[in-house]
Motif scaffolding. Structure first.
Motif, PDB file in Angstrom:
ATOM      1  N   ALA A   4     -38.578   4.377  79.755  1.00 41.54           N
ATOM      2  CA  ALA A   4     -37.557   3.369  79.448  1.00 41.54           C
ATOM      3  C   ALA A   4     -37.989   2.521  78.252  1.00 41.54           C
ATOM      4  N   ILE A  47     -37.700   4.568  74.987  1.00 42.90           N
ATOM      5  CA  ILE A  47     -36.303   4.694  74.549  1.00 42.90           C
ATOM      6  C   ILE A  47     -35.818   3.367  73.961  1.00 42.90           C
ATOM      7  N   ASN A  48     -36.245   2.268  74.600  1.00 45.38           N
ATOM      8  CA  ASN A  48     -35.842   0.959  74.086  1.00 45.38           C
ATOM      9  C   ASN A  48     -36.476   0.624  72.739  1.00 45.38           C
ATOM     10  N   ILE A  75     -34.850   5.473  85.401  1.00 49.16           N
ATOM     11  CA  ILE A  75     -35.032   5.233  83.960  1.00 49.16           C
ATOM     12  C   ILE A  75     -33.813   4.492  83.397  1.00 49.16           C
ATOM     13  N   ILE A 126     -34.002   0.991  81.548  1.00 51.44           N
ATOM     14  CA  ILE A 126     -33.533   0.814  80.168  1.00 51.44           C
ATOM     15  C   ILE A 126     -32.641  -0.420  80.113  1.00 51.44           C
ATOM     16  N   PHE A 165     -33.819  -3.809  77.996  1.00 50.29           N
ATOM     17  CA  PHE A 165     -33.270  -3.531  76.666  1.00 50.29           C
ATOM     18  C   PHE A 165     -33.505  -4.639  75.634  1.00 50.29           C
ATOM     19  N   ILE A 197     -24.577   1.539  77.839  1.00 52.77           N
ATOM     20  CA  ILE A 197     -25.617   0.869  78.622  1.00 52.77           C
ATOM     21  C   ILE A 197     -25.208  -0.539  79.036  1.00 52.77           C
TER      22      ILE A 197
END
Lengths: 281, 289
Positions: free
Chosen positions: A74, A77-78, A148, A152, A156, B38
């Motif tokens: 996570a 990806i962030n 995950i 995320i 974030f 998201i």
């Protein structure tokens, strides 16, 4: 007490150091230091062998593995999307930029339980997003993939918010010099911009990773909590507490605390180092 | 100020500095897709699911006696967290930002501890202290017949722990940047320390303080992990709003769970609005000085 403190601090005409420092130390000790030290006090009374047996059991190790792997994924990806967001928000103008900038912090503001049930409902097999992936044979909710996604979401803003100010205050002379000397856009990015952003990126990554490791509220809904498969370490501590296995819970918590403290120290040292570097430039 | 200068630079150097339009478009699109997937869809889903079975059920869900009790306990918890953390935040920020002393870095690191600790562990450490069967203070609590864990007091206590750094963290950097010149001037003109704080320091930090209070309130309302460990889940007595959401969800009352969630989501949105206003105000203040 005040006279002793007076020697520690430099002289100043501003009043109130003794009383504010005294009150702060007292409150911090009662509310934070004593409670946190309970973990180490209790785990030292368990005994070395029992401690080791708990911590090295198959289920605990599996949970640590899942926690670390999902938090790392996570946070990584962030980093990618965080840098992209900081870049887009600082350098480009497009409609809705201000609104997006204002909404970046949503995961910090939204209670984790709300995020948890919302994401679970969306990514379940019959949910709005889960429905798209189900025919492809990809299950998201109740698998590590779901964990995950939740991590995320909750971590974030960290990378965006650490990289954004650095990018804003970056001098453009270096970039111009690079392009005058014939560097391509990509070369300029890798050799000039990225090294400047690196301390901020690492800090953002560490903050996101640390937050993800400890996260409970959102994961408890989306993970399904299956031991050895989707049980993260905070969930395991929770399970032990519910069975009144306080010794077991404390032992695992001690391991997690040591990891958290190390990360906190690392972040502080890094920021101190980055601050010094900026000053020397 | 630095932001301002770079903004001017950006305008004058637009052409040299920026990537080709198509590249820009691709990067912006990727960011927007991620953003919608998201952040936006989960936000919208809360409200859509809350009203899925009609406004009647929505109103019923948030006005049910157990929900009202959860709202009441949540508001009480927010009250304690805001008042105590404001006092602590102002005190600690004064000591850290207005004076130079040895060990400041270490002190500030300790201040951050509650952020570094998993909410579950935050709840657990208070059980280790206050549990009437296993806690360190068990003999004392039993002697006076006090119940802290699995009672509202425990919920307030862990909430104080997890929200402790917010106000201090907002105030310290701002007060450090503002320095002590204005306070020194007031003091040398004969103002008392208290008067200096009220008339000089407080007006300078009011927006940061307001934002710290909002952050504290939002976290106090939304804290789940730590509160869940110490609450004991006694319905109508020790349930806060997030715990009520969990119970409804686990009982498959999805619309009701999302209806209660929508209240918490509205608090979160107010939080974001105030944050942006406060940010803008602080920037304006900095530019003026």
């Amino acid at each position: 007490m005040p006279s002793k403190l007076l020697k520690i601090r430099q002289h100043s005409v501003i009043p109130g150091f003794g009383i504010t420092m005294g009150f702060s130390l007292l409150y911090l000790s009662l509310m934070v230091l004593i409670p946190v030290s309970m973990v180490f006090l209790n785990s030292s009374s368990i005994g070395m062998t029992a401690f080791w047996e708990t911590v090295s059991s198959e289920r605990v190790l599996a949970s640590l593995k899942i926690s670390f792997a999902t938090s790392f994924a996570a946070a990584a990806i962030n980093v990618i999307f965080g840098v992209l967001f900081a870049w887009v928000l600082v350098r480009y103008s497009f409609p809705g930029r201000k609104l997006i900038d204002g909404l970046i912090d949503l995961p910090f503001a939204l209670p984790t339980a709300v995020a948890g049930i919302s994401l679970t409902t969306l990514y379940a097999e019959n949910g709005w997003i889960g429905k798209v992936f189900a025919p492809l044979g990809i299950k998201i909710a109740y698998t590590p993939l779901g964990i995950i996604i939740a991590l995320i979401f909750i971590s974030f803003p960290f990378v965006v918010r650490t990289v954004q100010p650095v990018l804003e205050s970056m001098d453009i002379e270096a970039e111009e010099a690079a392009s005058c000397l014939g560097a391509s856009k990509l070369q300029t990015f890798y050799k000039v911009i990225l090294p400047t952003l690196l301390p901020a990126i690492i800090t953002g990554f560490a903050l996101a990773f640390a937050r993800a490791l400890g996260e409970y509220g959102s994961v408890v809904f989306i993970s399904g909590n299956m031991p050895m498969y989707t049980e993260i370490t905070p969930l395991l501590i929770r399970a032990k507490l519910e069975q009144y296995d306080y010794a077991g819970a404390t032992a695992i918590a001690a391991v997690m605390l040591v990891i958290s403290f190390t990360m906190l120290l690392f972040i502080n040292v890094l920021q101190w180092w980055a601050g010094n570097r900026d000053r020397s430039v | 100020m630095a932001g301002n200068i770079s903004a001017q630079y950006m305008i004058t150097n637009d052409i040299k500095r920026q990537e080709p339009k198509t590249m820009q478009l691709i990067l912006i699109s990727v960011a927007l897709i991620f953003f919608v997937l998201i952040l936006i869809i989960p936000l919208v889903a809360v409200f859509v699911k809350a009203f899925e079975q009609g406004a009647g059920l929505y109103v019923f869900s948030i006005s049910d006696p157990i929900a009202l009790q959860a709202i009441k306990l949540t508001l009480i918890t927010i009250g304690f967290a805001v008042v105590i953390n404001t006092v602590f935040g102002l005190t600690v920020a004064w000591a850290v930002a207005k004076f130079k002393f040895k060990g400041k870095n270490l002190f500030v690191t300790f201040l951050d501890l509650p952020f570094a600790i998993s909410p579950i562990i935050a709840g657990m450490i208070f059980i280790l202290l206050f549990s009437t069967t296993h806690g360190l203070l068990a003999p004392l609590l039993n002697a006076f017949d006090l119940q802290v864990m699995f009672a509202p007091a425990g919920i307030i206590l862990v909430t104080l722990f997890v929200t402790m750094p917010f106000i201090a963290r907002e105030l310290i950097p701002l007060m450090e940047a503002q320095g002590t010149v204005e306070e020194e001037a007031a003091l040398s003109l004969g103002a008392s320390g208290w008067k200096t704080f009220l008339l000089i320091t407080l007006p300078n930090i009011k927006w940061a303080l307001l934002y710290g209070v909002i952050l504290t309130a939002a976290r106090a309302a939304g804290e789940f992990g730590a509160v869940s460990v110490v609450s004991g889940h006694i319905r109508g007595l020790t349930n806060t709003l997030p715990l009520h959401v969990e119970i409804l969800y686990n009982e498959y009352q999805f619309s009701a769970a999302f209806a209660v969630s929508s209240l918490l989501t509205i608090i979160a949105i107010i939080n974001l609005v105030v944050k942006n206003i406060a940010d803008w105000r602080i920037k304006k203040q900095e530019n003026r000085s």
